[in-house]
Motif scaffolding. Sequence first.
Motif, PDB file in Angstrom:
ATOM      1  N   VAL A  19      10.484 -17.031 -14.415  1.00  0.00           N
ATOM      2  CA  VAL A  19      10.755 -16.968 -13.183  1.00  0.00           C
ATOM      3  C   VAL A  19      10.729 -15.397 -12.577  1.00  0.00           C
ATOM      4  N   THR A  20      10.943 -14.580 -13.580  1.00  0.00           N
ATOM      5  CA  THR A  20      11.065 -13.143 -13.340  1.00  0.00           C
ATOM      6  C   THR A  20       9.342 -12.765 -13.143  1.00  0.00           C
ATOM      7  N   ALA A  21       8.617 -13.377 -13.913  1.00  0.00           N
ATOM      8  CA  ALA A  21       7.216 -13.114 -13.735  1.00  0.00           C
ATOM      9  C   ALA A  21       6.602 -13.489 -12.532  1.00  0.00           C
ATOM     10  N   THR A  22       7.108 -14.813 -12.058  1.00  0.00           N
ATOM     11  CA  THR A  22       6.585 -15.283 -10.647  1.00  0.00           C
ATOM     12  C   THR A  22       7.342 -14.418  -9.601  1.00  0.00           C
ATOM     13  N   TYR A  23       8.527 -14.191  -9.584  1.00  0.00           N
ATOM     14  CA  TYR A  23       8.977 -13.177  -8.530  1.00  0.00           C
ATOM     15  C   TYR A  23       8.298 -12.009  -8.725  1.00  0.00           C
ATOM     16  N   GLY A  24       8.064 -11.397  -9.739  1.00  0.00           N
ATOM     17  CA  GLY A  24       7.480 -10.131  -9.983  1.00  0.00           C
ATOM     18  C   GLY A  24       6.219 -10.148  -9.248  1.00  0.00           C
ATOM     19  N   ALA A  25       5.421 -11.113  -9.719  1.00  0.00           N
ATOM     20  CA  ALA A  25       3.948 -11.252  -9.057  1.00  0.00           C
ATOM     21  C   ALA A  25       4.034 -11.203  -7.389  1.00  0.00           C
ATOM     22  N   LEU A  26       5.154 -11.978  -7.125  1.00  0.00           N
ATOM     23  CA  LEU A  26       5.078 -12.164  -5.655  1.00  0.00           C
ATOM     24  C   LEU A  26       5.581 -10.592  -4.843  1.00  0.00           C
ATOM     25  N   LEU A  27       6.619 -10.031  -5.631  1.00  0.00           N
ATOM     26  CA  LEU A  27       6.865  -8.638  -4.848  1.00  0.00           C
ATOM     27  C   LEU A  27       5.478  -7.754  -5.047  1.00  0.00           C
ATOM     28  N   ARG A  28       4.952  -7.841  -6.284  1.00  0.00           N
ATOM     29  CA  ARG A  28       3.697  -6.864  -6.481  1.00  0.00           C
ATOM     30  C   ARG A  28       2.683  -7.248  -5.479  1.00  0.00           C
ATOM     31  N   GLY A  29       2.572  -8.538  -4.977  1.00  0.00           N
ATOM     32  CA  GLY A  29       1.558  -9.010  -4.205  1.00  0.00           C
ATOM     33  C   GLY A  29       1.823  -8.434  -2.704  1.00  0.00           C
ATOM     34  N   SER A  30       3.198  -8.377  -2.416  1.00  0.00           N
ATOM     35  CA  SER A  30       3.435  -8.227  -1.257  1.00  0.00           C
ATOM     36  C   SER A  30       4.024  -6.702  -0.851  1.00  0.00           C
ATOM     37  N   ILE A  31       4.472  -5.946  -1.865  1.00  0.00           N
ATOM     38  CA  ILE A  31       4.886  -4.653  -1.783  1.00  0.00           C
ATOM     39  C   ILE A  31       4.027  -3.551  -2.356  1.00  0.00           C
ATOM     40  N   GLY A  32       3.873  -4.057  -3.481  1.00  0.00           N
ATOM     41  CA  GLY A  32       3.180  -3.283  -4.186  1.00  0.00           C
ATOM     42  C   GLY A  32       3.889  -3.060  -5.677  1.00  0.00           C
ATOM     43  N   ASP A  33       2.887  -2.036  -6.410  1.00  0.00           N
ATOM     44  CA  ASP A  33       3.595  -1.476  -7.674  1.00  0.00           C
ATOM     45  C   ASP A  33       4.367  -0.334  -7.230  1.00  0.00           C
ATOM     46  N   PRO A  34       5.591  -0.195  -7.628  1.00  0.00           N
ATOM     47  CA  PRO A  34       6.382   0.989  -7.300  1.00  0.00           C
ATOM     48  C   PRO A  34       5.737   2.378  -7.999  1.00  0.00           C
ATOM     49  N   GLY A  35       5.279   2.172  -9.243  1.00  0.00           N
ATOM     50  CA  GLY A  35       4.826   3.346  -9.912  1.00  0.00           C
ATOM     51  C   GLY A  35       3.697   4.042  -8.974  1.00  0.00           C
ATOM     52  N   ALA A  36       2.668   2.965  -8.795  1.00  0.00           N
ATOM     53  CA  ALA A  36       1.326   3.297  -8.159  1.00  0.00           C
ATOM     54  C   ALA A  36       1.824   3.931  -6.721  1.00  0.00           C
ATOM     55  N   LEU A  37       2.573   3.403  -6.090  1.00  0.00           N
ATOM     56  CA  LEU A  37       3.053   3.669  -4.783  1.00  0.00           C
ATOM     57  C   LEU A  37       3.512   5.305  -4.820  1.00  0.00           C
ATOM     58  N   ILE A  38       4.327   5.443  -5.601  1.00  0.00           N
ATOM     59  CA  ILE A  38       4.834   6.866  -5.924  1.00  0.00           C
ATOM     60  C   ILE A  38       3.870   7.947  -6.392  1.00  0.00           C
ATOM     61  N   GLY A  39       3.029   7.422  -7.113  1.00  0.00           N
ATOM     62  CA  GLY A  39       1.834   7.983  -7.719  1.00  0.00           C
ATOM     63  C   GLY A  39       0.956   8.448  -6.788  1.00  0.00           C
ATOM     64  N   ALA A  40       0.568   7.539  -5.738  1.00  0.00           N
ATOM     65  CA  ALA A  40      -0.158   7.672  -4.638  1.00  0.00           C
ATOM     66  C   ALA A  40       0.359   8.718  -3.590  1.00  0.00           C
ATOM     67  N   ILE A  41       1.713   8.800  -3.380  1.00  0.00           N
ATOM     68  CA  ILE A  41       2.095   9.591  -2.609  1.00  0.00           C
ATOM     69  C   ILE A  41       2.123  10.903  -2.979  1.00  0.00           C
ATOM     70  N   VAL A  42       2.467  10.939  -4.341  1.00  0.00           N
ATOM     71  CA  VAL A  42       2.535  12.396  -4.921  1.00  0.00           C
ATOM     72  C   VAL A  42       1.216  13.074  -5.161  1.00  0.00           C
ATOM     73  N   THR A  43       0.229  12.254  -5.780  1.00  0.00           N
ATOM     74  CA  THR A  43      -1.128  12.929  -5.789  1.00  0.00           C
ATOM     75  C   THR A  43      -1.862  12.971  -4.611  1.00  0.00           C
ATOM     76  N   LEU A  44      -1.645  12.177  -3.388  1.00  0.00           N
ATOM     77  CA  LEU A  44      -2.458  12.240  -2.336  1.00  0.00           C
ATOM     78  C   LEU A  44      -3.831  11.858  -2.606  1.00  0.00           C
ATOM     79  N   ASP A  45      -3.874  11.237  -3.646  1.00  0.00           N
ATOM     80  CA  ASP A  45      -5.508  10.999  -3.951  1.00  0.00           C
ATOM     81  C   ASP A  45      -5.851   9.691  -3.064  1.00  0.00           C
ATOM     82  N   GLY A  46      -7.185   9.927  -2.293  1.00  0.00           N
ATOM     83  CA  GLY A  46      -7.336   8.914  -1.210  1.00  0.00           C
ATOM     84  C   GLY A  46      -7.714   7.460  -1.841  1.00  0.00           C
TER      85      GLY A  46
END
Lengths: 429, 423
Positions: free
Chosen positions: A86-113
Amino acid sequence: MGDEVERKDAPEPEDERPLPEEQPVGEPPRQRSGILGALRGLVLPLLALFTALVVGAFIIILTDFELMGLWASDPVAALAASWSSVTATYGALLRGSIGDPGALIGAIVTLDGDAFRRAFIPLSETIISATPLVFTGLSVALAFRVGLFNIGAEGQLYLGGLLAVIVGFSLTGLPFFIHLPLALAAGFAGGALWGFIPGLLKARTGAHEVIVTIMLNFVAYNLINWALKTPLVQREGRSDPISKIIEPSAALVPIFEGLRAHWGIVIALLAAVAVWWLLFRSTKGFEFRAVGFNPRAARYAGMSIAWSTVMSMVIAGGLAGLAGTAVILSGSGTLSPGFSPGFGFDGIVVALVGNTRPLGVVAAAFLFGALRAGATPMQSATGTPLDLVVVIQALVILFVAAPALVRAIYRIRAERVTGSEVFAKGWGS
Amino acid sequence: MTAATASMTRADRRLRTRQRVLGLIYLGLAVVMVIGFGVSVGGGVDSTFTLTPGNAPVTVPDLVVPSAGTAYLLATVVAFAGAIQLTRGFGARWALILGLVAFAFVFAFLTWVASAQSMNLTGLLQTTVQRAVPIAFGALSGILCERAGVVNIAIEGMLLSGAFVSAVVASATDNPWLGVGAAILMGGILAALLAVLAIRYRVDQIIAGFFINILVTGLTAFLSVRILQPYQQELNVPPRLGQIHIPLLSDIPVLGPILFQHNIFVYTLFALIIVIHLGLFYTRWGLRVRAVGEHPKAADTVGIDVYFVRYRNVILGGMVAGLGGAYFTIGSTGGFEREMTAGRGYIGLAAMIFGGWNPIGGFLAGLVFGFADAIQSRLSILSIAIPSEFLLMVPYLVTIIVVAGLVGRARAPAADGKPYVKE
């Protein structure tokens, strides 16, 4: 005013249109102001969503045959396996709709295009899915406010898409600031026409809009299938039903380079503001709501039920038409029979969950847009069929439409009258 | 007093307008028939109608008619009817005349389609009945619910659930009858859900029905990917219920193959139509049901348990729809496919309205819609220049015309869709 003229022209049907004998019981829903009120309004939909997700989890577990055997031999392991599935399914749903939190924060911090783009792809997809849902949700919500149930958003969306694509490919050599508005106007007009028919029939003959709009959905679907085979619309050299490609000048282009989310969402949000203004700040909107809340009283006050019925259906149809337009003018820029995976029907869910308020509709559209956007990555990552999302949507409708159920589950005491009973009426009214 | 006379003349005037509109429509049809089906074919061409299906024991000679001549003859009849309708009207017999005109038009259309070639008329009508079966089951389901005052737009979902469950159960047990039973049960369960939502929780009945439709569409699609695809052989190859030729009756030329060479679903449907019709209009049971649907308060006052009647009827209606759903799988093609009902439930709803909430009317409407479906699949074979999409639109357009009261008026039970609050 136009009402007077209309009354003289067609007084009979309006007089004979049966009014509901009894108004729904209960006091009018109290308007709550401020942030606290808005938060309270969120409780029920969020609980509904949560409950739907829990039921969805049970469906995931119960349909897993490999787990079935495990339950008998090792219940603890089965429980653990269920949890992880269940967690894998809903986790994939969340990653597919909002994204990976780590990657999001990393992108904002590094501002790498590049990283930025990759991290925001899921959110961009959610916006793409939410765009048509905002339009169809507004369409259904507006009609609801006038006491009409617009099941026809799907058909209106098809007509809007058809007219928009025709304007999109047939006019050439125009600058985008003329061509794009023209295509949008055509889409609005197509939907408005498909809303006008049930509105007029309801006002003049009392034909129930639910039946007429259901039937018009099928008519629209067949009409599109036919149009896509005519030489005017069908792409040259193709035998399958697909339209010509729109000119670039009519396209809704992406907002950010490299992400697919397009300007359609801006138009959708503007439409939400416009509907809010129309309903809650304009005289006509006051008439709309008065007619929806108590047609008899509205008529005594000198408002024309017929006028409100027709106008609201025209605007509702136009909004749904824009949903189709936004889909057609973005992305591939073509029309094909399956271009809407039920945006019109989802609009009903969105309108109900958003409590028929424009802001609520926008929020609900993003919620269901996220579900839709996450469904495909979920299926490819975990193998859970994406139709799970449809089941979750159905359950959300259930819990939102029957608040008594949610209250019973969570033992919340009833403290306000929610919308659904207001709509309860038969074919005759 | 003046108000009463004014409304009388108003009603009169409206009747006359409708008469004239109908008359003009007839004349327009006559023109279409002359130009479209007569002149376009020209003289000296025959239309051949084969009246025996592929392998029938009794052979009936083919019916050969001159194509253009038939069109002209029928057009004359229609034009004549139109003229009378326009000038003095047919009074109470307008419905009969409308039926005759429709028949003449359709027959002229068929002679045009079959001009210079042959068309199997019996086969076409046999297909019509087959296509009408799920629609008629849906209509019956709707009638049972709505006559008791509960709107059922969940027919589509109930049909789809019946199709799914019957395929799975019949495959798993290798017994089609268990499949049928499971489908009926499933329809009943969904209907009970609808009933609880509509009657107990007083959820808007359209939203409740809509919820069931989405739920079933989603669940069956989900399960067919999740369960049926990996276990296709075990769970989705159901045994089918074969054709039963009714002795003697099936030997009647033309009518025999059309009506009495089908599987058990079709005969059950015939029986249900008769039983429900008699039940609704000639028994105490039916009187009570209709009382609850028309005026629940009055029914309650004389001691009828409104809630009980509604629960029972909705559940019965769901069972009928579930049975109709089984027709899609074990009654015809076999395996389940996602969204295989393809909107038949909504056409069933349309047939119910078109048939005036009456079982026989619903069946006849189902036949009309089944005919439109059957003819469009034939046309693609005969390569006729009419886009099949327009024929597929016919049921929906006809329904809109009927609910709008442009030709005759379908009237729903008075309390249809209104929750009843016991005092």
